[in-house]
Design an enzyme around this catalytic site. Structure first.
Site, PDB file in Angstrom:
ATOM      1  N   PRO A 164       0.829  -1.207   0.000  1.00  0.00           N
ATOM      2  CA  PRO A 164       0.000   0.000   0.000  1.00  0.00           C
ATOM      3  C   PRO A 164       0.864   1.259   0.000  1.00  0.00           C
ATOM      4  CG  PRO A 164       0.073  -0.960   2.205  1.00  0.00           C
ATOM      5  CD  PRO A 164       0.786  -1.914   1.291  1.00  0.00           C
TER       6      PRO A 164
ATOM      7  N   ALA B  28       0.522   5.666  -1.028  1.00  0.00           N
ATOM      8  CA  ALA B  28      -0.484   6.714  -1.180  1.00  0.00           C
ATOM      9  C   ALA B  28      -0.328   7.488  -2.482  1.00  0.00           C
ATOM     10  CB  ALA B  28      -0.388   7.683  -0.003  1.00  0.00           C
TER      11      ALA B  28
ATOM     12  N   SER C 125      -4.217   1.432  -0.529  1.00  0.00           N
ATOM     13  CA  SER C 125      -3.964   2.349   0.578  1.00  0.00           C
ATOM     14  C   SER C 125      -5.241   3.075   0.975  1.00  0.00           C
ATOM     15  CB  SER C 125      -2.903   3.375   0.183  1.00  0.00           C
ATOM     16  OG  SER C 125      -2.802   4.395   1.159  1.00  0.00           O
TER      17      SER C 125
ATOM     18  N   GLN D 273      -5.679  -1.537   3.121  1.00  0.00           N
ATOM     19  CA  GLN D 273      -4.857  -1.071   4.233  1.00  0.00           C
ATOM     20  C   GLN D 273      -5.631  -0.037   5.037  1.00  0.00           C
ATOM     21  OE1 GLN D 273      -3.208   2.331   3.985  1.00  0.00           O
ATOM     22  NE2 GLN D 273      -2.684   2.131   6.149  1.00  0.00           N
TER      23      GLN D 273
ATOM     24  N   THR E 219      -2.337  -0.930   9.704  1.00  0.00           N
ATOM     25  CA  THR E 219      -1.041  -0.306   9.959  1.00  0.00           C
ATOM     26  C   THR E 219      -0.945   0.076  11.428  1.00  0.00           C
ATOM     27  OG1 THR E 219      -0.791   0.493   7.704  1.00  0.00           O
ATOM     28  CG2 THR E 219       0.447   1.651   9.410  1.00  0.00           C
TER      29      THR E 219
ATOM     30  N   LYS F 222       0.414  -4.744  10.157  1.00  0.00           N
ATOM     31  CA  LYS F 222       1.553  -4.222   9.408  1.00  0.00           C
ATOM     32  C   LYS F 222       2.336  -3.232  10.271  1.00  0.00           C
ATOM     33  CE  LYS F 222       2.598  -1.703   5.113  1.00  0.00           C
ATOM     34  NZ  LYS F 222       3.159  -0.449   5.687  1.00  0.00           N
TER      35      LYS F 222
ATOM     36  N   SER G  86       7.542  -4.588   8.740  1.00  0.00           N
ATOM     37  CA  SER G  86       7.614  -3.341   7.981  1.00  0.00           C
ATOM     38  C   SER G  86       8.066  -2.209   8.880  1.00  0.00           C
ATOM     39  CB  SER G  86       6.231  -3.010   7.391  1.00  0.00           C
ATOM     40  OG  SER G  86       6.233  -1.741   6.760  1.00  0.00           O
TER      41      SER G  86
ATOM     42  N   HIS H  42       7.541   0.891   7.495  1.00  0.00           N
ATOM     43  CA  HIS H  42       6.851   1.931   6.719  1.00  0.00           C
ATOM     44  C   HIS H  42       7.759   2.499   5.630  1.00  0.00           C
ATOM     45  CE1 HIS H  42       2.877   4.024   7.422  1.00  0.00           C
ATOM     46  NE2 HIS H  42       3.332   4.713   6.393  1.00  0.00           N
TER      47      HIS H  42
ATOM     48  N   ARG I  35       9.690   5.661   6.457  1.00  0.00           N
ATOM     49  CA  ARG I  35       8.981   6.931   6.439  1.00  0.00           C
ATOM     50  C   ARG I  35       8.408   7.334   7.801  1.00  0.00           C
ATOM     51  NH1 ARG I  35       7.669   8.636   1.320  1.00  0.00           N
ATOM     52  NH2 ARG I  35       5.552   9.360   1.746  1.00  0.00           N
TER      53      ARG I  35
ATOM     54  N   ASP J 173       7.915  -6.080   3.850  1.00  0.00           N
ATOM     55  CA  ASP J 173       8.145  -5.047   2.855  1.00  0.00           C
ATOM     56  C   ASP J 173       9.342  -4.205   3.274  1.00  0.00           C
ATOM     57  OD1 ASP J 173       7.358  -3.011   4.646  1.00  0.00           O
ATOM     58  OD2 ASP J 173       5.400  -2.758   3.746  1.00  0.00           O
ATOM     59  N   GLY J 174       9.837  -3.388   2.331  1.00  0.00           N
ATOM     60  CA  GLY J 174      10.955  -2.503   2.639  1.00  0.00           C
ATOM     61  C   GLY J 174      12.261  -2.953   2.015  1.00  0.00           C
TER      62      GLY J 174
END
Length: 333
Positions: A68, A70, A95, A115, A143, A207, A229, A231, A234, A262-263
């Site tokens: 996900p 944005a 997202s 998400q 999240t 997540k 994750s 993020h 971020r 992820d990442g």
């Protein structure tokens, strides 16, 4: 695979490419994969490989999902609908901050997950979940790593604090048509996961898990899966790279639920390393955005096809026929 967004307004390119603080975690996600080395087996007679997996009843051509992210309309006029068309054959995690509504995304492509940032307004949160269910989303990805908004200094320098005119977070419309702001809720706790389980029958994946103690707690609270994750670097700058956090989370879960990651995934060998270290599948974010910006749905498809091809080649070269045959002894730090 390219590492930048070309042809975009530099402010939007910075939004997609950037991370929090000094971007140590952003860089660390990729660097952690780059430090890993493979220890292949030989003479394994793998023959033709089979990359397919099944996740919560959905069969995928490969263990690679779309993470996900944005504001896809900043990257391409068709936004998330173009992403969905390009992601056909895998799962797109939509997202909550998408600039295309769920219904239009569902019409454009294949299987979807949604998400969710749980909002303090429980009635609105439930309404969003009902909308996701009605659009055919097959799982909810909650999240958990955003009690507050991370300090993203590129956006602050650029003065990028809101979407341009004509774009909104379409999934944040309430029943009156008003678009609400996404609230980061510092009061969010495990009780909200329990509440969500009572609201929906969809599988719930948590997540943003990095600590093995949280992984164990998540299983105790009945989640259906985890996403390791940070993020994409971020939120908390200085957080551990996801592939480094993965083995301890996998150990804490003990095979009770799928663990995704992820990442920093940029190549098929990165996917292979994550799978060998215990991930069921990976999610890819920024590379998909690079493809979307460069070529719309065809660009997204090219990125995902390349990752699948690279994973297939890497499987053969380490001596495995399927993702399930990958083991941790094939990866050296």
């Amino acid at each position: 695979m390219p590492g930048q967004l070309t042809g975009l307004d530099p402010v939007y390119a910075d939004f997609f490419a950037g991370g929090a603080g000094d971007e140590r975690t952003l860089r660390g996600n990729e660097e952690a994969f780059q430090r890993l080395r493979l220890v292949p087996r030989v003479l394994r007679a793998t023959g033709e490989r089979d990359l397919s997996i099944t996740l919560f009843g959905t069969e995928l051509a490969a263990p690679i999902l779309v993470a996900p992210t944005a504001f896809h309309r900043l990257a391409h006029p068709d936004g998330e609908a173009a992403t969905a068309r390009g992601a056909a054959g895998t799962i797109l995690v939509v997202s909550m901050a998408s600039t295309t509504g769920l219904e239009a995304i569902a019409e454009a492509g294949g299987p979807l997950w949604f998400q969710l940032y749980p909002q303090p307004d429980l009635a609105f949160t439930e309404a969003v979940i009902r909308r996701a269910e009605a659009a055919g989303c097959r799982a909810l990805v909650v999240t958990a790593d955003s009690p507050v908004f991370g300090r993203r200094e590129r956006d602050l320098r650029n003065g990028f604090t809101d979407l341009p005119a004509g774009m909104v977070c379409e999934n944040m419309r309430d029943t009156t048509g008003r678009v609400r702001d996404i609230v980061m809720d510092a009061g969010l706790g495990w009780d909200r996961i329990d509440w969500l389980r009572g609201v929906t029958g969809l599988p719930i994946l948590l997540k943003g898990v990095l600590h093995p103690a949280d992984a164990a707690l998540a299983v105790e609270h009945g989640v259906s899966g985890l996403v390791v994750s940070n993020h994409g670097g971020r939120q908390l700058d200085g957080a551990i790279a996801t592939v480094r956090a993965l083995p301890a989370v996998v150990d804490a879960v003990g095979g009770r639920v799928p663990v995704l990651l992820d990442g920093g995934v940029r190549r098929g060998v990165d996917v292979l390393c994550a799978l060998a270290l215990g991930a069921t599948a990976v999610l890819v974010g920024r590379p998909v955005l690079w493809g979307l910006a460069g070529g719309g749905s065809a660009g997204v498809r090219q990125v995902l096809d390349r990752l699948r091809t690279e994973l297939d080649t890497a499987l053969a070269l380490v001596g495995a026929r399927t993702p399930a045959e990958l083991t941790a002894d094939l990866v050296a730090p």
